[in-house]
Write a protein that holds these residues in place. Structure first.
Motif, PDB file in Angstrom:
ATOM      1  N   MET A 174      -1.019  -9.845   1.715  1.00 54.55           N
ATOM      2  CA  MET A 174       0.325 -10.276   1.387  1.00 54.55           C
ATOM      3  C   MET A 174       1.377  -9.579   2.231  1.00 54.55           C
ATOM      4  SD  MET A 174       0.187 -10.795  -2.619  1.00 54.55           S
ATOM      5  CE  MET A 174       1.709 -11.644  -2.365  1.00 54.55           C
ATOM      6  N   GLN A 180       2.459   1.185   0.773  1.00 51.78           N
ATOM      7  CA  GLN A 180       2.759   0.339  -0.387  1.00 51.78           C
ATOM      8  C   GLN A 180       1.484   0.008  -1.144  1.00 51.78           C
ATOM      9  OE1 GLN A 180       4.785  -2.790   1.713  1.00 51.78           O
ATOM     10  NE2 GLN A 180       6.731  -2.326   0.729  1.00 51.78           N
TER      11      GLN A 180
ATOM     12  N   MET B  88      -2.970 -15.734   2.655  1.00 52.63           N
ATOM     13  CA  MET B  88      -4.418 -15.922   2.578  1.00 52.63           C
ATOM     14  C   MET B  88      -4.912 -15.940   1.144  1.00 52.63           C
ATOM     15  SD  MET B  88      -7.430 -13.920   4.560  1.00 52.63           S
ATOM     16  CE  MET B  88      -8.024 -15.107   5.733  1.00 52.63           C
ATOM     17  N   PHE B  90      -8.535 -15.776  -0.953  1.00 50.14           N
ATOM     18  CA  PHE B  90      -9.900 -15.346  -0.666  1.00 50.14           C
ATOM     19  C   PHE B  90     -10.933 -16.084  -1.500  1.00 50.14           C
ATOM     20  CE2 PHE B  90      -8.689 -11.806   1.975  1.00 50.14           C
ATOM     21  CZ  PHE B  90      -7.397 -11.544   1.563  1.00 50.14           C
ATOM     22  N   ASN B  94      -9.080 -12.539  -6.427  1.00 51.46           N
ATOM     23  CA  ASN B  94      -8.871 -11.096  -6.531  1.00 51.46           C
ATOM     24  C   ASN B  94      -7.459 -10.756  -6.995  1.00 51.46           C
ATOM     25  OD1 ASN B  94      -7.579 -11.861  -4.205  1.00 51.46           O
ATOM     26  ND2 ASN B  94      -8.681 -10.475  -2.847  1.00 51.46           N
ATOM     27  N   PHE B  96      -4.473  -8.775  -8.810  1.00 48.34           N
ATOM     28  CA  PHE B  96      -4.315  -7.344  -9.022  1.00 48.34           C
ATOM     29  C   PHE B  96      -4.548  -7.036 -10.501  1.00 48.34           C
ATOM     30  CE2 PHE B  96      -2.989  -6.988  -4.822  1.00 48.34           C
ATOM     31  CZ  PHE B  96      -1.954  -7.855  -4.542  1.00 48.34           C
ATOM     32  N   PRO B  97      -5.072  -5.837 -10.809  1.00 48.27           N
ATOM     33  CA  PRO B  97      -5.281  -5.484 -12.219  1.00 48.27           C
ATOM     34  C   PRO B  97      -3.961  -5.161 -12.906  1.00 48.27           C
ATOM     35  CG  PRO B  97      -5.943  -3.672 -10.814  1.00 48.27           C
ATOM     36  CD  PRO B  97      -5.580  -4.786  -9.893  1.00 48.27           C
ATOM     37  N   LYS B  98      -3.050  -6.138 -12.882  1.00 47.08           N
ATOM     38  CA  LYS B  98      -1.738  -5.957 -13.511  1.00 47.08           C
ATOM     39  C   LYS B  98      -1.439  -7.216 -14.320  1.00 47.08           C
ATOM     40  CE  LYS B  98       0.101  -3.261  -9.620  1.00 47.08           C
ATOM     41  NZ  LYS B  98       0.429  -1.952 -10.205  1.00 47.08           N
ATOM     42  N   TYR B 106       4.668  -9.109  -7.063  1.00 51.60           N
ATOM     43  CA  TYR B 106       4.305  -8.025  -6.142  1.00 51.60           C
ATOM     44  C   TYR B 106       4.769  -8.302  -4.723  1.00 51.60           C
ATOM     45  CZ  TYR B 106       1.392  -4.711  -3.533  1.00 51.60           C
ATOM     46  OH  TYR B 106       0.940  -3.723  -2.692  1.00 51.60           O
ATOM     47  N   GLY B 107       4.459  -9.504  -4.240  1.00 47.96           N
ATOM     48  CA  GLY B 107       4.830  -9.835  -2.867  1.00 47.96           C
ATOM     49  C   GLY B 107       6.335  -9.750  -2.664  1.00 47.96           C
ATOM     50  N   ILE B 110       7.415  -5.976  -2.494  1.00 47.26           N
ATOM     51  CA  ILE B 110       7.110  -5.214  -1.294  1.00 47.26           C
ATOM     52  C   ILE B 110       7.881  -5.718  -0.086  1.00 47.26           C
ATOM     53  CG2 ILE B 110       4.821  -4.473  -1.992  1.00 47.26           C
ATOM     54  CD1 ILE B 110       3.706  -6.677  -0.264  1.00 47.26           C
ATOM     55  N   ARG B 159       0.828 -16.311  -6.032  1.00 47.28           N
ATOM     56  CA  ARG B 159       1.434 -15.098  -5.472  1.00 47.28           C
ATOM     57  C   ARG B 159       1.621 -15.226  -3.964  1.00 47.28           C
ATOM     58  NH1 ARG B 159      -3.625 -10.840  -5.919  1.00 47.28           N
ATOM     59  NH2 ARG B 159      -4.813 -11.792  -4.222  1.00 47.28           N
ATOM     60  N   THR B 160       0.732 -15.997  -3.326  1.00 45.74           N
ATOM     61  CA  THR B 160       0.907 -16.239  -1.897  1.00 45.74           C
ATOM     62  C   THR B 160       2.125 -17.125  -1.664  1.00 45.74           C
ATOM     63  OG1 THR B 160      -1.494 -16.188  -1.682  1.00 45.74           O
ATOM     64  CG2 THR B 160      -0.267 -17.042   0.183  1.00 45.74           C
TER      65      THR B 160
END
Lengths: 285, 250
Positions: A174, A180, B88, B90, B94, B96-98, B106-107, B110, B159-160
């Motif tokens: 991402m 981070q 991407m 996968f 996968n 995140f464990p959140k 998240y994206g 950051i 999320r992507t």
């Protein structure tokens, strides 16, 4: 007898052997604990916990000893945790996996096995003499921090290794930077393992006697330490001191102090086990 | 200027020559499928497009890869910006464990989005785009790992999408899912191609035929044939392609 019967026999025989060995360990431990409790539990009262040591056994208390242990624990934690965790993160996440890295990994694991008295000698030369800190809490804390640093580094690395790569891939995919990814994803996922390692390392420091004696922690300290430069004593040393006295009454004191020390150790280890179980349940890959 | 252009790309893992002189260009708002037997290099080529191969120690590349006209292996290129543009998904979901919300947010965090209202809006929009909103809107603070496999994969797509890429790379996105979830993902791809350029690696030839506009057939590191999907599956020009799609090998 034929093979099948023989195998079955060995199978059930081993079960009994296993039970016997486990039982032996537990029984010995139980005898020891029972003996200590019988000897010392009656001696523990408020006075015992708040009195200074004394030449009179019935007046002697462990105030300086347990405050010293608390001081040492706190200072050692402040020094060793940031250093150890950072080093673990660097070595595991940033370090190149070349021969040098492999040698470092091997040597850090070795350092965890070095007899603690050697750390005492190291601390004596560097902190007590060269830096002229004397037999102070600071010198003791730095010495113990060096002692438990390899344990924390290894625990941190193992916790980080246990985080699956799919998490890193997802984060990098991402567009997150390495830092981070570490800060927001990997560390939180590894925090249970790191915390457990820290608590186990600290609970080891709580019981260390030899290195502190070497750097000059005194056996008879009739005052409570107030600053990191003060002289000090800790529970194991106080116990050692009392056990060496001939009077029966001091042996009782020693038993009581051992119970306190065991209680601290059990509580710390208990917290570590509890946290580890909770963490393992929460994290299901 | 095409969104994706590769010119004479060779990839080595140490001594292993895994991609041989691959050149192709991909048009905007199309779905391109990469097919081929295991180990033919299709995933490797996909990962070369967003520099995910950088993490493999022995990775070496020759040739040029251009995304929106910029050579992405150039020193001046910030790989984090590249991956914002080229998302991407996968093979094994996968998340995140959140929480579900945090996975999508998240994206945004950051890449610097701080305004709470904006983040909330973007999360909702992305979950809607990924056809997941109605299923999770009342449990955004539940852990993402409590979702089913198909839902987790749509979450990964959401999320992507949240960071507004222009290209989405999918590495066998449905191979770990049941047929119904697979169908949902394929439907999603069909909707997404209006706004995004999609490249999908798949083992499932029927899927490639259903979902893609163009198909590239890889074999032993070479790009054997690259054409309109309809042509590849009804009238392939290379014998190898024909053998593969008729099941004679692979």
């Amino acid at each position: 007898m034929n093979k099948i019967r023989r195998n079955r026999l060995i199978d059930s025989a081993f079960k009994y052997v296993g039970v016997a060995c486990t039982g032996f360990g537990i029984i010995v431990l139980a005898i020891f604990l029972g003996d200590i409790l019988l000897k010392g539990i009656a001696r523990i009262d408020w006075d015992f916990l708040t009195n200074l040591p004394s030449r009179r056994a019935h007046r002697a208390g462990i105030l300086t000893a347990w405050t010293g242990t608390a001081w040492i624990l706190g200072l050692t934690a402040i020094i060793a945790i940031p250093l150890g965790v950072s080093a673990g993160i660097y070595l595991q996440e940033y370090g190149k996996k070349n021969r040098l890295a492999h040698i470092i990994e091997l040597n850090i694991a070795n350092l965890a096995g070095v007899p603690s008295i050697i750390y005492g000698l190291l601390g004596l030369q560097i902190f007590v003499r060269m830096l002229d800190w004397g037999g102070s809490l600071l010198a003791g804390a730095f010495t113990l921090a060096l002692l438990i640093l390899p344990i924390i580094i290894v625990a941190t690395r193992e916790a980080l290794k246990a985080v699956p790569n799919s998490l890193r891939e997802a984060s990098f995919g991402m567009g997150a930077t390495k830092w981070q990814t570490i800060w927001y994803q990997i560390l939180p996922a590894a925090s249970g393992g790191i915390l457990t390692g820290i608590i186990l390392a600290l609970s080891r420091a709580v019981g260390e006697t030899a290195p502190l004696i070497v750097i000059g922690a005194l056996a008879y300290v009739p005052f409570v330490a107030e600053t990191p430069m003060d002289e000090f004593t800790v529970l194991p040393i106080q116990i050692f001191n009392w056990v060496s006295r001939p009077q029966e009454a001091f042996l009782v004191n020693a038993a009581a102090a051992i119970i306190i020390l065991l209680a601290i150790t059990f509580v710390m280890n208990g917290i570590a086990v509890y946290l580890r179980n909770r963490w393992q349940k929460k994290v299901t890959w | 200027m095409k969104p994706i252009e590769a010119k004479n790309v060779d990839v080595y893992y140490g001594e292993n020559h895994v991609l041989k002189d691959v050149s192709m260009s991909i048009k905007e708002n199309t779905v391109t499928a990469f097919i081929g037997p295991s180990g033919c290099g299709k995933s490797t080529f996909l990962r070369t497009l967003n520099r995910m191969n950088d993490y493999i120690e022995t990775f070496r590349k020759k040739g040029k890869v251009y995304i929106d006209g910029i050579e992405i292996y150039d020193r001046k290129v910030r790989v984090e910006d590249l991956r914002r543009k080229v998302g991407m998904v996968f093979q094994k979901p996968n998340p995140f464990p959140k929480t579900i919300f945090e996975n999508v947010a998240y994206g945004l965090r950051i890449h610097g989005m701080t305004d709470k209202r904006e983040v909330n809006e973007r999360v909702e929009k992305s979950l809607k785009q990924a056809a997941l909103w109605s299923e999770v809107k009342d449990k955004l603070s539940k852990p993402a790992l409590s979702l089913s496999g198909g839902q987790q994969q749509r979450l990964c797509i959401a999320r992507t999408l949240a960071i507004k890429p222009s290209i989405i790379l999918m590495d066998e996105p449905a191979s770990a899912l049941d047929p119904i979830s697979t169908a949902k993902i394929e439907e999603l791809i069909h909707e997404l191609k209006e706004k995004y350029t999609i490249v999908i690696v798949t083992h499932n030839m029927q899927q490639a035929a259903r979902v893609s506009d163009r198909t590239a057939f890889f074999y032993l590191g070479e790009l054997v044939e690259y054409d309109k999907t309809s042509e590849i599956f009804t009238n392939p020009s290379k014998k190898q392609t024909e053998n593969y799609i008729t099941g004679r090998f692979g």
